[in-house]
Design a protein around this motif. Structure first.
Motif, PDB file in Angstrom:
ATOM      1  N   UNK B 269       0.776  -1.109  -0.040  1.00  0.00           N
ATOM      2  CA  UNK B 269       0.022   0.139   0.155  1.00  0.00           C
ATOM      3  C   UNK B 269       0.761   1.417  -0.055  1.00  0.00           C
ATOM      4  N   UNK B 270       2.104   1.536  -0.688  1.00  0.00           N
ATOM      5  CA  UNK B 270       2.838   2.589  -0.688  1.00  0.00           C
ATOM      6  C   UNK B 270       2.102   3.560  -2.045  1.00  0.00           C
ATOM      7  N   UNK B 271       1.814   4.622  -1.573  1.00  0.00           N
ATOM      8  CA  UNK B 271       0.913   5.565  -2.441  1.00  0.00           C
ATOM      9  C   UNK B 271       2.317   6.286  -3.333  1.00  0.00           C
ATOM     10  N   UNK B 272       2.132   6.288  -4.772  1.00  0.00           N
ATOM     11  CA  UNK B 272       3.123   6.958  -5.374  1.00  0.00           C
ATOM     12  C   UNK B 272       2.589   8.271  -5.811  1.00  0.00           C
ATOM     13  N   UNK B 273       1.294   8.264  -6.123  1.00  0.00           N
ATOM     14  CA  UNK B 273       0.795   9.709  -6.712  1.00  0.00           C
ATOM     15  C   UNK B 273      -0.552   9.488  -7.168  1.00  0.00           C
ATOM     16  N   UNK B 274      -1.000  10.716  -7.667  1.00  0.00           N
ATOM     17  CA  UNK B 274      -2.241  10.709  -8.328  1.00  0.00           C
ATOM     18  C   UNK B 274      -2.144  11.015  -9.854  1.00  0.00           C
ATOM     19  N   UNK B 275      -2.772  10.406 -10.813  1.00  0.00           N
ATOM     20  CA  UNK B 275      -3.025  10.890 -12.067  1.00  0.00           C
ATOM     21  C   UNK B 275      -4.484  10.800 -12.495  1.00  0.00           C
ATOM     22  N   UNK B 276      -4.775  11.682 -13.527  1.00  0.00           N
ATOM     23  CA  UNK B 276      -6.097  12.009 -13.932  1.00  0.00           C
ATOM     24  C   UNK B 276      -6.077  11.360 -15.573  1.00  0.00           C
ATOM     25  N   UNK B 277      -7.099  10.706 -15.657  1.00  0.00           N
ATOM     26  CA  UNK B 277      -7.411  10.192 -17.136  1.00  0.00           C
ATOM     27  C   UNK B 277      -8.335  11.078 -17.722  1.00  0.00           C
ATOM     28  N   UNK B 278      -8.170  11.901 -18.627  1.00  0.00           N
ATOM     29  CA  UNK B 278      -8.888  12.979 -19.213  1.00  0.00           C
ATOM     30  C   UNK B 278      -9.767  12.549 -20.250  1.00  0.00           C
ATOM     31  N   UNK B 279      -9.447  11.552 -20.887  1.00  0.00           N
ATOM     32  CA  UNK B 279     -10.313  11.228 -22.250  1.00  0.00           C
ATOM     33  C   UNK B 279     -11.244   9.796 -21.903  1.00  0.00           C
ATOM     34  N   UNK B 280     -12.251   9.445 -22.542  1.00  0.00           N
ATOM     35  CA  UNK B 280     -13.076   8.548 -22.031  1.00  0.00           C
ATOM     36  C   UNK B 280     -12.128   7.033 -21.782  1.00  0.00           C
ATOM     37  N   UNK B 281     -11.138   6.825 -22.464  1.00  0.00           N
ATOM     38  CA  UNK B 281     -10.174   5.863 -22.080  1.00  0.00           C
ATOM     39  C   UNK B 281      -8.739   6.050 -22.707  1.00  0.00           C
ATOM     40  N   UNK B 282      -7.861   5.834 -21.499  1.00  0.00           N
ATOM     41  CA  UNK B 282      -6.462   6.022 -22.139  1.00  0.00           C
ATOM     42  C   UNK B 282      -5.745   4.844 -21.642  1.00  0.00           C
ATOM     43  N   UNK B 283      -4.484   4.615 -22.209  1.00  0.00           N
ATOM     44  CA  UNK B 283      -3.457   3.953 -21.673  1.00  0.00           C
ATOM     45  C   UNK B 283      -2.911   4.528 -20.486  1.00  0.00           C
ATOM     46  N   UNK B 284      -2.314   3.703 -19.472  1.00  0.00           N
ATOM     47  CA  UNK B 284      -1.453   4.309 -18.446  1.00  0.00           C
ATOM     48  C   UNK B 284      -0.264   3.501 -18.348  1.00  0.00           C
ATOM     49  N   UNK B 285       1.090   3.741 -18.295  1.00  0.00           N
ATOM     50  CA  UNK B 285       2.401   3.436 -18.263  1.00  0.00           C
ATOM     51  C   UNK B 285       2.990   3.609 -16.841  1.00  0.00           C
ATOM     52  N   UNK B 286       3.432   2.622 -16.385  1.00  0.00           N
ATOM     53  CA  UNK B 286       4.038   2.542 -14.985  1.00  0.00           C
ATOM     54  C   UNK B 286       5.619   2.116 -15.200  1.00  0.00           C
ATOM     55  N   UNK B 287       6.412   3.030 -15.161  1.00  0.00           N
ATOM     56  CA  UNK B 287       7.610   2.585 -15.364  1.00  0.00           C
ATOM     57  C   UNK B 287       8.325   2.432 -14.081  1.00  0.00           C
ATOM     58  N   UNK B 288       9.326   1.467 -13.726  1.00  0.00           N
ATOM     59  CA  UNK B 288       9.886   1.122 -12.378  1.00  0.00           C
ATOM     60  C   UNK B 288      11.277   1.016 -12.872  1.00  0.00           C
ATOM     61  N   UNK B 289      12.287   1.446 -11.827  1.00  0.00           N
ATOM     62  CA  UNK B 289      13.541   1.371 -12.065  1.00  0.00           C
ATOM     63  C   UNK B 289      14.386   1.357 -10.705  1.00  0.00           C
ATOM     64  N   UNK B 290      15.414   0.496 -10.852  1.00  0.00           N
ATOM     65  CA  UNK B 290      16.326   0.371  -9.504  1.00  0.00           C
ATOM     66  C   UNK B 290      17.755   0.440  -9.813  1.00  0.00           C
ATOM     67  N   UNK B 291      18.379   1.079  -9.069  1.00  0.00           N
ATOM     68  CA  UNK B 291      19.776   1.186  -9.609  1.00  0.00           C
ATOM     69  C   UNK B 291      20.713   0.140  -8.816  1.00  0.00           C
ATOM     70  N   UNK B 292      20.564   0.178  -7.676  1.00  0.00           N
ATOM     71  CA  UNK B 292      21.151  -0.816  -6.675  1.00  0.00           C
ATOM     72  C   UNK B 292      20.596  -2.391  -6.804  1.00  0.00           C
ATOM     73  N   UNK B 293      20.999  -3.010  -7.888  1.00  0.00           N
ATOM     74  CA  UNK B 293      20.335  -4.180  -7.928  1.00  0.00           C
ATOM     75  C   UNK B 293      21.311  -5.401  -8.484  1.00  0.00           C
ATOM     76  N   UNK B 294      21.505  -6.333  -7.536  1.00  0.00           N
ATOM     77  CA  UNK B 294      22.591  -7.373  -7.846  1.00  0.00           C
ATOM     78  C   UNK B 294      21.989  -8.574  -7.321  1.00  0.00           C
ATOM     79  N   UNK B 295      21.872  -9.754  -8.300  1.00  0.00           N
ATOM     80  CA  UNK B 295      21.289 -10.981  -7.939  1.00  0.00           C
ATOM     81  C   UNK B 295      20.369 -10.969  -7.109  1.00  0.00           C
ATOM     82  N   UNK B 296      19.075  -9.916  -7.485  1.00  0.00           N
ATOM     83  CA  UNK B 296      18.045  -9.651  -6.697  1.00  0.00           C
ATOM     84  C   UNK B 296      17.121  -9.388  -7.870  1.00  0.00           C
TER      85      UNK B 296
END
Lengths: 54, 420
Positions: B269-296
């Motif tokens: 339940x960690x909240x990232x933020x709020x976005x608004x979809x302003x057209x009847x339907x839209x695609x939503x893209x969520x991008x995740x990235x981590x810098x310190x990642x080794x054998x994980x």
């Protein structure tokens, strides 16, 4: 001169274009990610990943 | 018609006949395609092949009467100039000598070798008191398949320089190579005439090309070919589709934040933020990235929760990175970033929540390995959500379907040409 084959292709291209634009309008895609990737597995109830290297 | 010499192919053992015995030098085996020297009593293998001989519209041994002379097909060639291909058939009559039949784009020509050579330069030549103008830029013609017997040394891959001169309906073809130049006069011959003469199966009705300069050796002169037009239309349609997708996708709204994913347990339940979809339907893209990642790997469960209804749309993401060393050396695998696309998100205001859990490979790290010993206790993952994404999968699918049609047409055309 428009050949029969070219006319069929024009129809084909129009259908694809209309379908793709409609899909964009309704934000539909067969490649959206509402399901978890099948490249992992489950072990003891936990989702397990790891390298596929050898 | 003439004495036929029976021989056996030294490569495949197939029975062959030399139809112009005494004249023929080379013979390409009808069974395996091997090139044989038949100029001497003992047949010698020049070049071995073990593939089935190429298919031609006319086969060596077929006979037919043209211009009141009975001809026997003794050899067949497939030739190409760039992407343009055609077939040539060597005809023989012991009293009349050799002639050519050329099949190009479904049209036939009858060729006679010239003994009184045209005079002139690369642009115009004079033959029997008439001037002939060069029709196309000179090119290089290559032999791509050989079948049957020939009166000169010939093999697949041979190349000659070619030029075509034209006046009215008569074409003079000049071919030079190996220190000699050969001229051939080519005249059009009706499809039905050839097919009746050689007893070919009833052809499909062919539309005759509109009156045009008759130059079968020229790559650019051919019957109407709509395939380039189809490829151009496909390319144009893709560009139009891209523009439409960019225009339809917007407007863009975004939110970003980060989550600290602990090892072995899920932080929910960690909240990232709020976005608004302003057209009847839209695609939503969520991008995740981590810098310190080794054998994980880090499991990410996303929930787009509609503020008005409380309903959520769920999606999944993962960032992972592995490395190691084996007998082949060091290796790495996985990606430190991942993009998740939500489709058909209806108009509304959404909060993005993330559940995250990190896991070590091959097993989760122990408590002693975490913290100030070697590994951080959590993995920080930056998350950015954005409306108005472009569904590239749709665009590539459209590209595949658009190019499928002309590609199949091109494949069929090339297959048909190979059968000539």
């Amino acid at each position: 001169m428009v050949t029969v084959r070219l006319a069929i292709f024009l129809f084909w291209a129009t259908m694809i274009l209309a379908g793709a634009i409609s899909a964009s309008y309704y934000a539909w895609s067969p490649y959206s990610d509402e399901e978890r990737s099948a490249s992992g597995g489950r072990s003891g109830g936990a989702f397990v990943r790891g390298p596929t290297h050898k | 018609m003439t004495a036929v010499r029976a021989i056996t192919c030294p490569q495949c053992g197939g029975a062959l006949e030399v139809r112009a015995a005494g004249f023929s030098v080379n013979l390409a085996c009808l069974h395996c395609g091997s090139l044989l020297d038949v100029s001497r009593p003992e047949v010698a293998l020049i070049e071995a092949h073990d593939t089935a001989a190429a298919r031609f519209r006319l086969k060596p041994g077929m006979r037919g009467a043209l211009f009141d002379v009975e001809w026997e097909v003794v050899g067949a060639l497939r030739r190409s100039e760039g992407s343009y291909r055609w077939a040539e058939f060597l005809l023989f009559n012991p009293y009349a000598g050799y002639r050519w039949l050329i099949l190009s784009e479904g049209e036939w020509q009858f060729g006679t070798m010239l003994l009184d050579l045209p005079q002139g330069d690369d642009d115009t030549v004079t033959w029997r008191g008439k001037r002939y103008a060069r029709h196309e830029e000179p090119g290089t013609v290559r032999i791509t398949a050989v079948l049957g017997e020939f009166y000169w040394r010939i093999r697949k891959g041979d190349e000659v320089a070619s030029a075509v001169f034209e006046r009215g309906g008569i074409v003079l073809s000049r071919e030079g190579g190996g220190g000699e130049v050969n001229w051939t006069e080519l005249v059009e011959i009706d499809v039905d005439t050839v097919e009746q003469a050689f007893g070919l199966s009833a052809p499909k009705p062919r539309r005759r090309a509109a009156a045009q300069p008759f130059a079968p050796f020229a790559a650019t002169e051919r019957r109407e070919n709509d395939i380039p037009m189809m490829f151009a239309i496909a390319l144009g349609a893709l560009f139009v589709l891209l523009l439409a997708m960019v225009l339809i996708a917007g407007p863009v709204d975004s939110a970003s934040g980060s989550v600290n994913a602990p090892y072995a347990v899920t932080r929910e339940g960690m909240k990232i933020g709020t976005i608004s979809v302003r057209r009847p339907h839209q695609f939503v893209k969520v991008k995740a990235s981590a810098e310190q990642l080794t054998n994980t790997w880090v499991d990410l469960d996303y929930s787009l929760v509609d503020r008005a209804t409380g309903q959520s749309i769920d999606g999944y993401g993962i960032v992972e990175q592995y490395s190691g060393t084996d007998s082949d050396g060091s290796w790495t695998e996985g990606s430190r970033s991942d993009t998740t696309v939500f489709g058909q998100v209806p108009r509304g205001t959404y909060d993005l929540y993330v559940d995250a859990a990190a896991h070590g490979w091959p097993s989760d790290p122990t408590a002693a390995e975490l913290g100030w010993y070697s590994l951080p206790t959590t993995i920080t993952v930056a998350v950015r959500a954005e409306t108005g994404a472009i569904p590239w999968g749709n665009w590539w699918t459209a590209a595949f379907l658009l190019f499928l049609f002309p590609s199949l047409a091109l494949w069929r055309q090339m297959r048909k040409e190979r059968e000539w």
